[in-house]
Design a protein around this motif. Structure first.
Motif, PDB file in Angstrom:
ATOM      1  N   GLU A  93      35.882  20.003  31.331  1.00 19.44           N
ATOM      2  CA  GLU A  93      34.722  20.348  30.556  1.00 19.44           C
ATOM      3  C   GLU A  93      34.354  18.785  30.290  1.00 19.44           C
ATOM      4  N   GLY A  94      35.415  17.766  29.970  1.00 21.78           N
ATOM      5  CA  GLY A  94      35.205  15.885  28.968  1.00 21.78           C
ATOM      6  C   GLY A  94      35.713  16.531  27.921  1.00 21.78           C
ATOM      7  N   ASN A  95      35.932  18.045  27.080  1.00 17.51           N
ATOM      8  CA  ASN A  95      35.885  17.896  25.380  1.00 17.51           C
ATOM      9  C   ASN A  95      37.216  17.523  25.519  1.00 17.51           C
ATOM     10  N   VAL A  96      38.145  17.654  23.817  1.00 15.02           N
ATOM     11  CA  VAL A  96      39.172  17.160  24.295  1.00 15.02           C
ATOM     12  C   VAL A  96      39.777  18.160  23.939  1.00 15.02           C
ATOM     13  N   SER A  97      41.108  18.299  24.421  1.00 16.33           N
ATOM     14  CA  SER A  97      42.315  20.006  24.471  1.00 16.33           C
ATOM     15  C   SER A  97      43.472  19.698  23.873  1.00 16.33           C
ATOM     16  N   ASN A  98      44.636  20.372  23.532  1.00 18.20           N
ATOM     17  CA  ASN A  98      45.488  19.994  22.793  1.00 18.20           C
ATOM     18  C   ASN A  98      46.637  21.188  24.101  1.00 18.20           C
ATOM     19  N   ALA A  99      45.796  21.788  24.401  1.00 18.66           N
ATOM     20  CA  ALA A  99      46.265  23.041  25.061  1.00 18.66           C
ATOM     21  C   ALA A  99      47.136  23.008  26.885  1.00 18.66           C
ATOM     22  N   PRO A 100      48.642  22.690  26.707  1.00 16.40           N
ATOM     23  CA  PRO A 100      48.719  21.834  27.828  1.00 16.40           C
ATOM     24  C   PRO A 100      48.197  22.269  29.357  1.00 16.40           C
ATOM     25  N   CYS A 101      47.985  23.856  29.047  1.00 17.00           N
ATOM     26  CA  CYS A 101      46.885  24.197  30.736  1.00 17.00           C
ATOM     27  C   CYS A 101      45.502  24.058  30.518  1.00 17.00           C
ATOM     28  N   ASP A 102      45.110  23.230  29.966  1.00 18.49           N
ATOM     29  CA  ASP A 102      43.093  23.363  29.524  1.00 18.49           C
ATOM     30  C   ASP A 102      43.621  21.350  30.597  1.00 18.49           C
ATOM     31  N   VAL A 103      44.871  21.156  29.802  1.00 19.77           N
ATOM     32  CA  VAL A 103      44.361  18.997  29.871  1.00 19.77           C
ATOM     33  C   VAL A 103      44.902  18.844  31.899  1.00 19.77           C
ATOM     34  N   VAL A 104      43.077  18.325  31.555  1.00 20.61           N
ATOM     35  CA  VAL A 104      43.485  17.821  33.674  1.00 20.61           C
ATOM     36  C   VAL A 104      43.272  16.039  33.247  1.00 20.61           C
ATOM     37  N   ARG A 105      43.224  15.345  32.212  1.00 29.17           N
ATOM     38  CA  ARG A 105      42.817  13.811  32.142  1.00 29.17           C
ATOM     39  C   ARG A 105      43.149  13.424  31.016  1.00 29.17           C
ATOM     40  N   LEU A 106      44.179  12.375  30.555  1.00 31.19           N
ATOM     41  CA  LEU A 106      44.425  12.128  29.727  1.00 31.19           C
ATOM     42  C   LEU A 106      43.850  10.069  29.758  1.00 31.19           C
ATOM     43  N   GLU A 107      43.200   9.870  28.639  1.00 31.86           N
ATOM     44  CA  GLU A 107      43.128   8.708  28.240  1.00 31.86           C
ATOM     45  C   GLU A 107      43.444   8.104  27.180  1.00 31.86           C
TER      46      GLU A 107
END
Length: 141
Positions: A93-107
């Protein structure tokens, strides 16, 4: 931790930095920097495991996020320390999330920290696609 293991970790960081620099700086006579274009980024993202067995997590209070995802910036072989920059983990959804299963992109960010490699026991590289992934949400109907 033994100095031998510290040296191995430091050497691994150095090798990772060489590979990352190769992505960024490799030029050929006929194809320019085709490798960076194919990969789509100049960064090799990674996770770090501490000697306690936990993933290294660094917070940026000023920017309001914490992360386990990093980019190598500098390696000091003499002092056995590295400078890493923080990668901001983003969910679907474009929110910061550190949960490994939720991370889809890194900036990439410009936030850097110096890390003593005596406290690191493992480096886990990640797919470079995490830096170039486009998030497209199709309408349901």
């Amino acid at each position: 931790m033994s100095s031998e293991r510290c040296n191995y970790i430091c050497e691994a960081f150095y090798e990772l930095k060489l590979l990352q620099d190769f992505l960024q700086d490799s030029q050929t006579k006929f194809f320019g920097n085709l490798l960076a274009k194919i990969v789509g980024t100049d960064t090799i993202p990674f996770l770090l495991t501490t000697t306690k067995g936990d993933l290294l997590t660094i917070s940026s209070v000023q920017d309001g996020f914490e992360t386990n995802y990093f980019r190598i910036e500098l390696v000091d072989l003499e002092k056995c320390c590295v400078t890493i920059s923080l990668l901001r983990p983003i969910d679907i959804e474009g929110n910061v999330s550190n949960a490994p299963c939720d991370v889809v992109r890194l900036e990439k960010t410009s936030i850097c920290r110096v890390i003593d490699t005596n406290f690191i026991c493992a480096i886990q590289t990640l797919e470079t696609k995490m830096l170039t992934r486009k998030i497209i949400i199709e309408p349901k109907w």
